[in-house]
Design an enzyme around this catalytic site. Structure first.
Site, mmCIF file in Angstrom:
data_model
loop_
_atom_site.group_PDB
_atom_site.id
_atom_site.type_symbol
_atom_site.label_atom_id
_atom_site.label_comp_id
_atom_site.label_asym_id
_atom_site.label_seq_id
_atom_site.Cartn_x
_atom_site.Cartn_y
_atom_site.Cartn_z
ATOM 1 C CB SER A 55 -55.141 -46.434 13.314
ATOM 2 O OG SER A 55 -54.681 -46.575 11.972
ATOM 3 C CG ASP B 245 -58.742 -45.208 16.500
ATOM 4 O OD1 ASP B 245 -59.290 -45.332 17.600
ATOM 5 O OD2 ASP B 245 -59.155 -45.773 15.451
ATOM 6 C CD GLU C 287 -61.325 -50.996 23.664
ATOM 7 O OE1 GLU C 287 -61.091 -50.111 22.823
ATOM 8 O OE2 GLU C 287 -61.541 -52.187 23.369
ATOM 9 C CG HIS D 298 -62.635 -52.172 15.397
ATOM 10 N ND1 HIS D 298 -61.926 -52.590 16.487
ATOM 11 C CD2 HIS D 298 -62.887 -50.857 15.588
ATOM 12 C CE1 HIS D 298 -61.744 -51.571 17.309
ATOM 13 N NE2 HIS D 298 -62.321 -50.508 16.793
ATOM 14 C CG HIS E 32 -63.680 -47.800 19.709
ATOM 15 N ND1 HIS E 32 -62.462 -47.659 19.094
ATOM 16 C CD2 HIS E 32 -63.657 -46.977 20.778
ATOM 17 C CE1 HIS E 32 -61.731 -46.799 19.776
ATOM 18 N NE2 HIS E 32 -62.429 -46.372 20.801
ATOM 19 C CB SER F 296 -69.098 -48.468 10.279
ATOM 20 O OG SER F 296 -68.113 -47.483 10.041
ATOM 21 C CG ASN G 159 -63.933 -44.219 17.589
ATOM 22 O OD1 ASN G 159 -64.223 -43.147 18.117
ATOM 23 N ND2 ASN G 159 -62.816 -44.847 17.846
ATOM 24 C CG ASP H 107 -61.614 -46.411 9.354
ATOM 25 O OD1 ASP H 107 -61.737 -45.921 8.218
ATOM 26 O OD2 ASP H 107 -60.552 -46.942 9.733
ATOM 27 C CB THR H 108 -66.147 -49.762 8.325
ATOM 28 O OG1 THR H 108 -65.124 -50.410 9.085
ATOM 29 C CG2 THR H 108 -66.676 -50.707 7.265
HETATM 30 P P1 13P Z 1 -65.781 -49.133 12.249
HETATM 31 O O1 13P Z 1 -64.934 -50.238 11.698
HETATM 32 O O2 13P Z 1 -67.132 -49.609 12.643
HETATM 33 O O3 13P Z 1 -65.876 -47.937 11.357
HETATM 34 O O4 13P Z 1 -65.091 -48.630 13.620
HETATM 35 C C1 13P Z 1 -64.024 -47.742 13.590
HETATM 36 C C2 13P Z 1 -63.372 -47.607 14.921
HETATM 37 O O5 13P Z 1 -63.873 -48.007 15.954
HETATM 38 C C3 13P Z 1 -62.063 -46.938 14.939
HETATM 39 O O6 13P Z 1 -61.462 -46.949 16.204
HETATM 40 O O1 G3H Z 2 -60.102 -49.246 14.848
HETATM 41 C C1 G3H Z 2 -59.607 -49.332 13.753
HETATM 42 C C2 G3H Z 2 -59.777 -48.280 12.711
HETATM 43 O O2 G3H Z 2 -60.793 -48.623 11.831
HETATM 44 C C3 G3H Z 2 -58.480 -48.029 12.017
HETATM 45 O O3 G3H Z 2 -58.128 -49.115 11.258
HETATM 46 O O4 G3H Z 2 -55.861 -49.849 11.999
HETATM 47 O O5 G3H Z 2 -56.751 -50.357 9.686
HETATM 48 O O6 G3H Z 2 -56.081 -48.024 10.319
HETATM 49 P P1 G3H Z 2 -56.598 -49.357 10.779
HETATM 50 ZN ZN ZN Z 3 -61.786 -48.658 17.404
#
Ligand code: 13P
Ligand code: G3H
Ligand code: ZN
Length: 349
Positions: A50, A83, A142, A189, A223, A226, A266, A268-269
């Site tokens: 990101s 991202d 998007e 997110h 997106h 998680s 996607n 991340d979390t």
């Molecule tokens: P999560 O917060 O659900 O992991 O989503 C991550 C994401 O969409 C990053 O672009």
């Molecule tokens: O979409 C967001 C991703 O989880 C990345 O998060 O902007 O905190 O790095 P961040």
């Molecule tokens: Zn995202």
């Protein structure tokens, strides 16, 4: 294998009928965890950074760490993706750095908070597509707005506030020529997606189906995917954390999405939770420790476990050896001669 085009990776996923996890990274340990999981499960993979990650790690560190991953794991097809790019300039700088794919998130204005108009979104995304495709670089756009806020990015609110309108999605894809399209179908997110256990209808599958039917060549992206597993929440709270009760997207719902055209997922979390839980456990149980390797190694292993599981669940496991990388220069030719065109987009009105 050199870094590959995300378009090639997603075209292959479409042929094989599976999804590909796109995992966020900020540091070396996260990259190592993803690559070990990819090796373990024989998976192609997308590593994404990101704007926040680029600022945290510094562009050149991040680029060279991901490049090192592609050198160390030549058998793994690996795409390096930006991202949530917020402007043409952010996407351009990522492309010039060496990313093989960018997301232009024009659903929000450049402040990353205010929903943009459809026309603004089309204009900035088209500008990025023209610049990127000339250089063989993939573009994700998007349409519709996700819920939640991550690191200051996001419109906030629930995932159901701005779900994607299928007609707009079709018009957007036709006007911009994006390779992949993130759609808002109820996810958001971060860790706090649902405040009670979601039933089987958390995602707006009818919207997904309608869009996929009309845009069969455009890869759909989910997106906010998680699952926020209870066991990972529990570890954090058991060792001094204070997470509030929360639910994520059930894996079965993601799998249903994959069966209906979702190719990029996607996450991340879940990895953030795994890392934090592992670090908390070590520091709680052995407060005398102070060598970062003592907690970063278990953190890396905990993330690898989550990523390997997701790779298996999304179906990409076992597919790393299916194809050879096509060079980015060849991909650029494909965009130029029309062989990589996503048109005619509309299969059936
Ligand atoms: P999560 O917060 O659900 O992991 O989503 C991550 C994401 O969409 C990053 O672009
Ligand atoms: O979409 C967001 C991703 O989880 C990345 O998060 O902007 O905190 O790095 P961040
Ligand atoms: Zn995202």
């Amino acid at each position: 294998m050199p870094l590959v085009s995300m378009r090639q990776l997603l075209d292959e996923a479409a042929k094989g009928g599976y999804g590909v996890g796109a995992f966020n990274v900020n540091d070396m340990e996260q990259i190592q965890a993803i690559m070990e999981a990819a090796k373990q499960t024989n998976s192609p993979v997308i590593i994404q950074a990101s704007r926040g990650a680029r600022a945290y790690a510094q562009d050149r560190y991040l680029y060279h760490l991901i490049l090192a991953a592609s050198e160390l794991y030549p058998e793994i097809p690996l795409a390096m993706h930006l991202d949530h790019g917020n402007s043409f300039e952010t996407c351009k700088s990522a492309i010039e750095l060496g990313f093989t794919s960018v997301m232009m998130d024009g659903s929000l204005k450049a402040d990353g908070k205010t929903p943009a108009s459809f026309e603004e979104n089309v204009a900035v995304t088209k500008q990025v597509v023209d610049f990127a495709h000339e250089r063989g670089i993939t573009v994700e756009g998007e349409i519709g707005v996700l819920g939640g806020v991550e690191d200051g990015h996001g419109a906030g609110g629930s995932g159901l506030e701005h779900v994607t309108d299928p007609d707009q999605a079709v018009e957007f894809a036709e006007k911009t020529g994006v390779d992949a399209l993130a759609i808002a179908i109820g996810t958001s997110h971060g860790a706090y997606k649902f405040s009670k256990k979601p039933d089987g209808s958390v995602l707006k599958m009818d919207i997904l189906l309608a869009i996929h039917k009309r845009l069969p060549k455009t890869h759909l992206v989910m997106h906010g995917s998680s699952s926020v597993p209870k066991d990972l929440q529990d570890i954090i709270n058991q060792y001094g954390g204070k997470l509030k009760e929360t639910w994520g997207v059930p894996v079965e719902e993601i799998q249903l999405g994959i069966r209906n055209g979702v190719r990029k997922v996607n996450v991340d979390t879940d990895n953030r939770l795994a890392i934090t839980g592992a670090i908390r456990k070590v520091l709680w149980e052995t407060p005398e420790k102070f060598d970062p390797r003592d907690y970063l190694k278990p953190a890396r292993e905990a993330m690898q476990k989550v990523v390997a599981l997701r790779m298996t669940q999304f179906g990409q496991a076992g597919h790393a050896g299916d194809y050879q990388a096509v060079s980015i220069a060849e991909i650029a030719k494909g965009y130029k001669n029309g062989s990589l065109s996503t048109k005619p987009l509309v299969a059936d009105k």
